[in-house]
Scaffold this active site. Structure first.
Site, PDB file in Angstrom:
ATOM      1  N   ASN A  13       0.860  -1.186   0.000  1.00 39.02           N
ATOM      2  CA  ASN A  13       0.000   0.000   0.000  1.00 39.02           C
ATOM      3  C   ASN A  13       0.896   1.236   0.000  1.00 39.02           C
ATOM      4  O   ASN A  13       1.672   1.459   0.934  1.00 39.02           O
ATOM      5  CB  ASN A  13      -0.893  -0.040   1.250  1.00 39.02           C
ATOM      6  N   ASP A  15      -0.069   4.488  -0.244  1.00 40.22           N
ATOM      7  CA  ASP A  15      -0.726   5.751   0.142  1.00 40.22           C
ATOM      8  C   ASP A  15       0.209   6.680   0.913  1.00 40.22           C
ATOM      9  O   ASP A  15       0.156   7.906   0.765  1.00 40.22           O
ATOM     10  CB  ASP A  15      -1.916   5.481   1.078  1.00 40.22           C
ATOM     11  N   HIS A  16       1.051   6.081   1.765  1.00 40.73           N
ATOM     12  CA  HIS A  16       1.853   6.919   2.669  1.00 40.73           C
ATOM     13  C   HIS A  16       2.906   7.744   1.944  1.00 40.73           C
ATOM     14  O   HIS A  16       3.411   8.727   2.484  1.00 40.73           O
ATOM     15  CB  HIS A  16       2.473   6.077   3.772  1.00 40.73           C
ATOM     16  N   ARG A  24       3.525  18.764   2.289  1.00 40.27           N
ATOM     17  CA  ARG A  24       4.045  20.009   1.717  1.00 40.27           C
ATOM     18  C   ARG A  24       3.207  20.539   0.551  1.00 40.27           C
ATOM     19  O   ARG A  24       3.517  21.565  -0.020  1.00 40.27           O
ATOM     20  CB  ARG A  24       5.477  19.789   1.209  1.00 40.27           C
ATOM     21  N   HIS A  49      -5.671   3.724  -1.815  1.00 41.86           N
ATOM     22  CA  HIS A  49      -7.001   4.059  -1.300  1.00 41.86           C
ATOM     23  C   HIS A  49      -7.358   5.462  -1.784  1.00 41.86           C
ATOM     24  O   HIS A  49      -6.691   6.429  -1.411  1.00 41.86           O
ATOM     25  CB  HIS A  49      -6.946   3.998   0.236  1.00 41.86           C
ATOM     26  N   ARG A  51      -9.513   8.065  -1.103  1.00 37.73           N
ATOM     27  CA  ARG A  51     -10.461   8.473  -0.054  1.00 37.73           C
ATOM     28  C   ARG A  51     -11.368   9.593  -0.534  1.00 37.73           C
ATOM     29  O   ARG A  51     -10.989  10.395  -1.381  1.00 37.73           O
ATOM     30  CB  ARG A  51      -9.691   8.941   1.189  1.00 37.73           C
ATOM     31  N   ARG A  55      -7.223  12.802   0.969  1.00 34.20           N
ATOM     32  CA  ARG A  55      -6.153  13.291   1.847  1.00 34.20           C
ATOM     33  C   ARG A  55      -4.759  12.824   1.424  1.00 34.20           C
ATOM     34  O   ARG A  55      -3.761  13.367   1.837  1.00 34.20           O
ATOM     35  CB  ARG A  55      -6.422  12.911   3.299  1.00 34.20           C
ATOM     36  N   HIS A  56      -4.701  11.763   0.631  1.00 32.96           N
ATOM     37  CA  HIS A  56      -3.371  11.365   0.122  1.00 32.96           C
ATOM     38  C   HIS A  56      -3.418  11.106  -1.379  1.00 32.96           C
ATOM     39  O   HIS A  56      -2.983  11.944  -2.155  1.00 32.96           O
ATOM     40  CB  HIS A  56      -2.754  10.212   0.917  1.00 32.96           C
ATOM     41  N   GLU A  76      -8.757   0.622  -3.098  1.00 30.70           N
ATOM     42  CA  GLU A  76      -9.682   0.674  -1.954  1.00 30.70           C
ATOM     43  C   GLU A  76     -10.554   1.914  -2.087  1.00 30.70           C
ATOM     44  O   GLU A  76     -10.062   2.985  -2.447  1.00 30.70           O
ATOM     45  CB  GLU A  76      -8.906   0.770  -0.648  1.00 30.70           C
ATOM     46  N   THR A 106      -7.058   6.300  10.238  1.00 29.11           N
ATOM     47  CA  THR A 106      -6.936   5.219   9.251  1.00 29.11           C
ATOM     48  C   THR A 106      -8.207   4.364   9.347  1.00 29.11           C
ATOM     49  O   THR A 106      -9.043   4.615  10.214  1.00 29.11           O
ATOM     50  CB  THR A 106      -5.663   4.375   9.507  1.00 29.11           C
ATOM     51  N   THR A 107      -8.350   3.375   8.460  1.00 28.80           N
ATOM     52  CA  THR A 107      -9.575   2.562   8.449  1.00 28.80           C
ATOM     53  C   THR A 107      -9.649   1.744   9.743  1.00 28.80           C
ATOM     54  O   THR A 107      -8.887   0.808   9.939  1.00 28.80           O
ATOM     55  CB  THR A 107      -9.557   1.611   7.229  1.00 28.80           C
ATOM     56  N   GLU A 157     -11.220  -9.204   2.688  1.00 26.21           N
ATOM     57  CA  GLU A 157      -9.948  -8.866   3.344  1.00 26.21           C
ATOM     58  C   GLU A 157     -10.247  -8.753   4.830  1.00 26.21           C
ATOM     59  O   GLU A 157     -11.102  -7.957   5.246  1.00 26.21           O
ATOM     60  CB  GLU A 157      -9.373  -7.552   2.799  1.00 26.21           C
ATOM     61  N   HIS A 220      -3.900  -4.596   7.674  1.00 29.17           N
ATOM     62  CA  HIS A 220      -4.009  -3.487   8.625  1.00 29.17           C
ATOM     63  C   HIS A 220      -3.142  -3.733   9.844  1.00 29.17           C
ATOM     64  O   HIS A 220      -3.328  -4.719  10.546  1.00 29.17           O
ATOM     65  CB  HIS A 220      -5.452  -3.202   9.067  1.00 29.17           C
ATOM     66  N   GLY A 221      -2.180  -2.846  10.024  1.00 35.08           N
ATOM     67  CA  GLY A 221      -1.310  -2.900  11.189  1.00 35.08           C
ATOM     68  C   GLY A 221      -0.271  -4.014  11.136  1.00 35.08           C
ATOM     69  O   GLY A 221       0.408  -4.272  12.128  1.00 35.08           O
ATOM     70  N   GLY A 242       1.032  -1.417   4.337  1.00 31.51           N
ATOM     71  CA  GLY A 242       1.465  -0.077   3.954  1.00 31.51           C
ATOM     72  C   GLY A 242       2.401   0.577   4.948  1.00 31.51           C
ATOM     73  O   GLY A 242       3.610   0.673   4.738  1.00 31.51           O
ATOM     74  N   GLN A 243       1.822   0.983   6.083  1.00 26.18           N
ATOM     75  CA  GLN A 243       2.545   1.806   7.056  1.00 26.18           C
ATOM     76  C   GLN A 243       3.939   1.275   7.404  1.00 26.18           C
ATOM     77  O   GLN A 243       4.923   2.002   7.350  1.00 26.18           O
ATOM     78  CB  GLN A 243       1.685   1.925   8.325  1.00 26.18           C
TER      79      GLN A 243
END
Ligand code: PXP
Length: 267
Positions: A13, A15-16, A24, A49, A51, A55-56, A76, A106-107, A157, A220-221, A242-243
């Protein structure tokens, strides 16, 4: 004779990368640049994702990523008519429907598949008419799996966030979300029981979904410390992470971060 083990697909993922760019409001770093690095270092899929609050990832990012990705793109999105119209135009390899709340970081949980059945039915039908396979991001319980099957989804998922939070509470020196800190003084035995039951719920839901003919992803996580127990579940065929990968890439580069995770995903 060795049991045949199923290959595990790693969806990265990205997104980050766009989160950092949006800090910025400029055009750097560009998530598009991650595609080749992910592909060359063992990723099997790109996950993004789109959204509602953008936001990203923006529409233009999604378009370019889907057009130029050497890997399948799992998009997503929320159960929302205007987003679904965009998703149908973008034509990703798969759409994963997720719950969305503007104020969330986050979700936070899975879809309310029972409560949202009508809206999900219409949305899934529309995606199918446009030849887009659908995955539903659900909490790991049998009821949600059953509803997903009735709704004609191809895949579920399973939300692993609860497991990841408990894992973090048990190993407090490892990455954890801020709200875990409050629970750190729970007795170790209690946390171990909670961890065991969170894993049992995931495995039970995964096996049930597989039995019903659904493909099973999880995410997730998940990170370099807690992923092993999920990798060991044979009913799960895909992880979306992702993260932790992007966090590691700050220190060791995206290529190493992806290949380290891929090594952990190899059964
Ligand atoms: N899967 C789904 C459906 C998600 O919404 C997310 C977060 O965007 C992930 C996987 C990846 O979660 P994480 O960033 O915690 O690895």
């Amino acid at each position: 004779m060795q049991n045949e083990t199923r290959k595990l697909t790693l969806g990265v993922n990205i997104d980050h990368i766009a989160v950092l760019r949006e800090a910025r409001k400029i055009n750097d770093p560009d998530p598009l640049m991650a595609l080749a690095v992910c592909a060359q270092n063992g990723a099997d899929q790109i996950t993004i994702h789109l959204r509602e609050d953008r936001r990203h990832i923006h529409d233009e990012d999604a378009k370019k990523i889907i057009c130029s990705s050497p890997l399948p793109v799992n998009l997503e999105c929320a159960v929302d008519e205007s987003i679904i119209d965009i998703v149908c135009d973008l034509n990703p390899h798969r759409a994963t429907l997720v719950p969305e709340r503007r104020e969330e970081v986050t979700t936070e949980g899975g879809l309310d598949v029972a409560g949202q059945k009508f809206a999900l039915d219409i949305t899934i039908e529309k995606l199918h008419v446009n030849n887009i396979p659908v995955s539903l991001f659900i909490d790991p319980n049998i009821e949600a799996v059953e509803h997903s099957k009735q709704l004609n989804a191809q895949m579920v998922e399973l939300h692993t966030g609860h497991y990841a939070n408990i894992y973090a509470m048990l190993h407090s020196a490892l990455p954890h979300s801020h709200h875990c800190i409050e629970a750190l003084d729970l007795p170790r035995d209690t946390l171990e029981d909670m961890l065991e039951s969170a894993l049992a719920n995931i495995e039970h839901a995964a096996k049930h979904a597989q039995k019903l003919g659904l493909e099973v992803a999880a995410g997730h996580g998940l990170n370099y410390h807690n992923v092993h127990a999920i990798v060991a579940m044979d009913a799960i065929s895909e992880l979306n992470i992702g993260q932790s990968i992007i966090a590691r890439s700050v220190f060791s580069g995206l290529a190493a971060a992806v290949s380290d995770m891929k090594a952990l995903c190899d059964r």
